[in-house]
Design a protein around this motif. Sequence first.
Motif, mmCIF file in Angstrom:
data_model
loop_
_atom_site.group_PDB
_atom_site.id
_atom_site.type_symbol
_atom_site.label_atom_id
_atom_site.label_comp_id
_atom_site.label_asym_id
_atom_site.label_seq_id
_atom_site.Cartn_x
_atom_site.Cartn_y
_atom_site.Cartn_z
ATOM 1 N N ASN B 49 1.918 -8.377 -4.547
ATOM 2 C CA ASN B 49 0.784 -9.283 -4.610
ATOM 3 C C ASN B 49 0.054 -9.165 -3.277
ATOM 4 O OD1 ASN B 49 -0.844 -11.585 -4.185
ATOM 5 N ND2 ASN B 49 0.243 -12.633 -5.827
ATOM 6 N N GLY B 50 -1.120 -8.557 -3.341
ATOM 7 C CA GLY B 50 -1.898 -8.316 -2.131
ATOM 8 C C GLY B 50 -2.241 -9.588 -1.377
ATOM 9 N N HIS B 51 -2.460 -10.665 -2.102
ATOM 10 C CA HIS B 51 -2.834 -11.908 -1.439
ATOM 11 C C HIS B 51 -1.665 -12.470 -0.633
ATOM 12 C CE1 HIS B 51 -6.633 -11.850 -3.402
ATOM 13 N NE2 HIS B 51 -6.071 -11.813 -4.599
ATOM 14 N N ALA B 52 -0.510 -12.449 -1.248
ATOM 15 C CA ALA B 52 0.662 -12.967 -0.555
ATOM 16 C C ALA B 52 0.912 -12.131 0.700
ATOM 17 C CB ALA B 52 1.877 -12.920 -1.467
ATOM 18 N N ARG B 53 0.771 -10.832 0.526
ATOM 19 C CA ARG B 53 1.003 -9.952 1.663
ATOM 20 C C ARG B 53 -0.023 -10.231 2.756
ATOM 21 N NH1 ARG B 53 1.071 -3.558 0.961
ATOM 22 N NH2 ARG B 53 3.251 -3.990 0.519
ATOM 23 N N ALA B 54 -1.280 -10.331 2.346
ATOM 24 C CA ALA B 54 -2.342 -10.556 3.315
ATOM 25 C C ALA B 54 -2.108 -11.868 4.058
ATOM 26 C CB ALA B 54 -3.682 -10.582 2.606
ATOM 27 N N LEU B 55 -1.683 -12.852 3.310
ATOM 28 C CA LEU B 55 -1.458 -14.167 3.917
ATOM 29 C C LEU B 55 -0.313 -14.118 4.924
ATOM 30 C CD1 LEU B 55 -2.228 -17.070 3.995
ATOM 31 C CD2 LEU B 55 -0.724 -17.507 2.048
ATOM 32 N N THR B 59 -3.264 -9.595 7.306
ATOM 33 C CA THR B 59 -4.023 -8.337 7.269
ATOM 34 C C THR B 59 -4.760 -8.323 5.939
ATOM 35 O OG1 THR B 59 -2.270 -7.171 6.130
ATOM 36 C CG2 THR B 59 -2.274 -7.054 8.548
ATOM 37 N N SER B 60 -5.679 -7.411 5.820
ATOM 38 C CA SER B 60 -6.423 -7.325 4.574
ATOM 39 C C SER B 60 -6.732 -5.874 4.254
ATOM 40 C CB SER B 60 -7.729 -8.105 4.718
ATOM 41 O OG SER B 60 -8.598 -7.787 3.666
ATOM 42 N N ASP B 61 -6.783 -5.541 2.966
ATOM 43 C CA ASP B 61 -7.197 -4.162 2.691
ATOM 44 C C ASP B 61 -8.602 -4.083 2.155
ATOM 45 O OD1 ASP B 61 -4.525 -4.873 2.014
ATOM 46 O OD2 ASP B 61 -4.721 -3.858 0.080
ATOM 47 N N GLN B 120 -12.219 -13.463 2.528
ATOM 48 C CA GLN B 120 -11.156 -12.507 2.226
ATOM 49 C C GLN B 120 -10.591 -11.905 3.503
ATOM 50 O OE1 GLN B 120 -10.227 -12.354 -0.904
ATOM 51 N NE2 GLN B 120 -11.960 -13.637 -1.502
ATOM 52 N N ARG B 121 -11.059 -12.394 4.621
ATOM 53 C CA ARG B 121 -10.600 -11.893 5.909
ATOM 54 C C ARG B 121 -10.708 -10.366 5.954
ATOM 55 N NH1 ARG B 121 -11.278 -16.666 6.174
ATOM 56 N NH2 ARG B 121 -9.849 -18.190 7.067
#
Lengths: 364, 364
Positions: B49-55, B59-61, B120-121
Amino acid sequence: MTVTLADVAARAGVSAATVSRVLNGNYPVAGTTRERVMRAVNDLEYVVNGHARALAAATSDLVGVLVNDVADPFFGILASAAQTEIGRGSEHGGGKLAVVCNTGGSPEAELNYLTLLQRQRAAGVILTGGAVEGTEHTHAVADKLARLAADGTKVVLCGRPPLPPDEFSGEESALENDDAAAVTTLAFDNRGGARRLTEHLLTLGHRRIGYVTGPANRTTTRDRLDGHRSALADGGLAVTADRLTVHGDYSRASGYDATLELLRRDPDLTAVVAANDTIALGACAALRERGMRIPQDVSVAGFDDLPFSIDATPALTTVRLPLHEAGARAGRLVMGLESPPPGGVATVRAELMARASTAPPAFA
Amino acid sequence: MTVTLADVAARAGVSAATVSRVLNGNYPVAGTTRERVMRAVNDLEYVVNGHARALAAATSDLVGVLVNDVADPFFGILASAAQTEIGRGSEHGGGKLAVVCNTGGSPEAELNYLTLLQRQRAAGVILTGGAVEGTEHTHAVADKLARLAADGTKVVLCGRPPLPPDEFSGEESALENDDAAAVTTLAFDNRGGARRLTEHLLTLGHRRIGYVTGPANRTTTRDRLDGHRSALADGGLAVTADRLTVHGDYSRASGYDATLELLRRDPDLTAVVAANDTIALGACAALRERGMRIPQDVSVAGFDDLPFSIDATPALTTVRLPLHEAGARAGRLVMGLESPPPGGVATVRAELMARASTAPPAFA
DNA sequence: CTGTTAGCGCTTTCAC
DNA sequence: GTGAAAGCGCTAACAG
């Protein structure tokens, strides 16, 4: 460092929950409280963290738009129109962000981007342009699409045929069928358009018609070629079709080269039909360089009716695809702003645009 | 419903941390464990889950690419090139997702998208094309950019002038200065290119030169017009400049209309210079309709050297901007793959492409 | 090399 | 109408 909800809550002297409620406006909050919160938000220049919100609320404001290449007007127009619909209302927090991904038409790249979008739990995905068939990744793409649809991501195909019902319906396909149905398709009438175009040439009196197209394993290539062939067959010219068909890569350069090749195969050619407008431009350049006049010596026709076609000299006969409308519709579908067509599949009409680049052959 | 890290961990009989480590590959993990985890990942078709990871990782992709309109080849080419660099390595989890946003050139829309990206940072933002000056939102955009840069988002301007150092350096500008410096700029030499183009016409012997351009408050319009004017001034023709300049909206239609207007103002015009290739096409259409030959009766020149320019009849004299290279460079800069130029500003050269649409005037 | 423990910043029951 | 508390799914120290 960066301002969080808690900071705003502290400054406004309320709880984080209240701030959240004010921001989302989906819950009753006292007028004065709301004002206090808004003031704090402005003072602190607070901007919500999309990731945190997405995680907590299990929603996303991303929509993927896969194209072969944005630099190609065909895709640029589709993407632009779709994007406008997707972003609509973003001033009011309604719209979403369109992620445009260049796949170069490769199923492998498509798969990669789909996974990336899946990671972001994208709200929807639009795939534009024809599909490549017969690669090892081709099925994987279809599977991934079914997966996404099953997970709640809206999937819209724009300019490619519907997903095969359930080719590999095996172990776990109880769901697969429904999922494929959840995918909405906007198919282009490539076959019909191509057919009408070649019929137009036939009607003008042409009998030696060359055809320049793209890679053989693309659905777009196949459908347009099919239409061309069926028109020829009906005109009793089935045999010439194969000999006078040259495959390239849909670029101007390949149109140029292929036309030269066509001239070698049959120096008495009276018409060149291109599978898209860009190829047609290359064909015109080649013909002109050979000292042949268009349309007096050789007629030329394209496909798509991209903006530049009208400015070609002479203006290009082509088949118009309402790209802007199609892209916009795909955008609305993916946003749930428009209900899907019955059966999940709609066909976009292709209209013959007879212009100055085609005329009766000299001998006629 | 959807598979989580915990599910994978459970199935592999390890902790969530271990799964995370395997997936990110940035930490030593025993070979056998790794295999067990990978098997579980595959079995479960797990996708992070990209959001969980980003949080969690902050970081953001996502990287934003703001353009006026993807359907316009000028922006399509820039976006396409940038996107390729941004997505590079996405097969290995390296690349990021390019979010292409159509702003229609409006500072208001720019501001909206920048906020959405800020939510979305986004890891970076590229703004392409000229800026609009003098709106109430203009400063807001500059401020927002500074904010983003201060928060760690890489900002790259491509085809627009550098941010003003610190116009409103007031209350809180201790940071502002450094932030503006953190913004990298790839400026186009619009002024120089336009100057050389008009000089070319002057050298051919033209004295009555019309100029068709876009909205007055765009930096691109201003810079190109400046170059044109300075060439005229050096040729002692400063006076005619104003009378023979018509503003439109950079579209083919406006080029068509403006050329007709120009002809009304001076029926003996011998050349029309357009501020971009699209306008030039409209100018050609208008001229041709009036029965004037290009370049025998009137010379025509464009700007940008978009792909279709070479296929115009006659081939269009224009000023070439290396859009693909510029877009790619912007992509590399925003990804930190290339170090910024000294001073944070680089100028992209504009090269005169003298082709068949310009020739000495008839009387010469 | 691997597990445990805290959060990341927000939404959302559930009470008050 | 508002607050407290429990996560959403993941990463990142910190131990072992």
